[in-house]
Design an enzyme around this catalytic site. Sequence first.
Site: not given
Ligand code: BG6
Length: 497
Positions: A252, A60, A233, A257, A199, A165, A347, A195
């Site tokens: 999340d 936008r 994290e 993942h 990796k 996602k 987190k 993703h």
């Molecule tokens: C994302 C999440 O899919 O993956 C994030 O939405 C998270 O909250 C991230 O921080 C972590 O990815 P990576 O590759 O940094 O481990």
Amino acid sequence: MANANPFSDPLRFERRVPACAIVIFGASGDLAKRKLLPALYRLALDRFLPENFAIIGTSRTAMTDEEFRAKMRESVEKYSEDTSLDASLWSRFESNLHYVTGDLNDENLYTALGAKIAEIKHSSVLFYLSTQPSYYGPVVDAIGHAGLNKAPEGSGGWRRIIIEKPFGHDLESARALNKRVQSVFQEDETYRIDHYLGKETVQNILAFRFGNGIFEPLWNRRYVNHVQITAAESIGVEGRGAYYQEAGALRDMIQNHLLQVMATIAMEPPALFEAGAVRDERAKLLRSIRIMKPEDVPRFSVCGQYKGFRQEEGVNPETQTDTYAAATFYVDNWRWAGVPFYIRTGKKLPRRVTDIAIQYNTAPLALFGAGSGEPTARPNYLILRIQPEEGISMRFLSKEPGSGMRLRPVSMDFNYGTSFGNRSPSAYETLLADAMLGDATLYTRQDMVEASWKVIQPILDDWGARKFSFPNYEPGSWGPAEADAMLARTGRKWRNS
Ligand code: BG6
């Protein structure tokens, strides 16, 4: 493509992407800036992209092509962790960057995109949905409505879509979204991205398990005591408070993942290294995870929220959202019956680390140290480190030098960085190239998405109906005390990752 010895396929990255255009919805957003553009630029730098490869960004925010190019240059410079910008390559790369301003709800946007695609003369187009998840359905509908989902007849081109996602918010919404997507795109044109599957170190789990002969015999309930999967994290929600508040850690990270990582660790060997066969095995494993009964959820899951989350920007001061989630899963199949898989993520934990620790049963007889007060037997661990220090370690006991028979744990280490001098491509480089090449091996399929929603749905239902007394962990700690209690009930402990 089937391959005689897939795990020694050095050519995976030597395939070149065919001429095509990628349309990024949400091009002024975080994902495009931080991940997609740096990945595409790196693919160009490594000569995987054809010279006339085009990127059409849309969002936008009103911008000219020039403004978009300048913004993307800034992002590539800022977020390419290990790539510096080559000015002459950039000037060729940016001449293929285009921008179309528009509102996702406005059908004129799709007409304008169609005109742009025709103008740059690409018949193969990859759409990338990196918008707010609530737009996925409407954008797909609008693409269909405008006829952008079909390549011009006789052109030999293709149309594909990558969907970020989260795919749905729960089982029901994931099914509804899928129905909508499948009314516009065929399943083999639909790429649901996770993703983590891109990796290098997650892909290496397959190489480690199925390219070697010595580990697989030990990969079952006879030898494995339990498995711990940790994705910690140290950062908080970093300005994503509004999204995160709706999602929470379970949705999340675990629904997608970490269940995919678990499936990669626990799946049966595929008959071929080919998209269908690999995805069949992953899906089968996800379907074998025991669905918790409502009364078991409090015992097998832990919900946490760090102190201070409620004060983050965009977050409701009374929110019940989880910033930490842990769960115990069992896989009801012959290989894994009775072996717990403990998964945790959060987190504001002490540091950033993602790893998998496989703890083996201890030796059946305590030959050493009996009577000395020393622990007589300690378990062996196999640790697969996904990030940041990518590698694999085997922990075992060894005799300490000197008289007497004192044993001490030692470690045999493989480290990616030192073993392979070359750089590993980022997950987004791998996955973007795969989608353009039409290789869906590392993408999730609808049955996998649904199976993992089914696994976490009872936890979501239970947590949604309870009121937790949050916050229940300090930033910089390893999460709520209940997570330790969950393992302690079976006499186990979290390994210090
Ligand atoms: C994302 C999440 O899919 O993956 C994030 O939405 C998270 O909250 C991230 O921080 C972590 O990815 P990576 O590759 O940094 O481990």
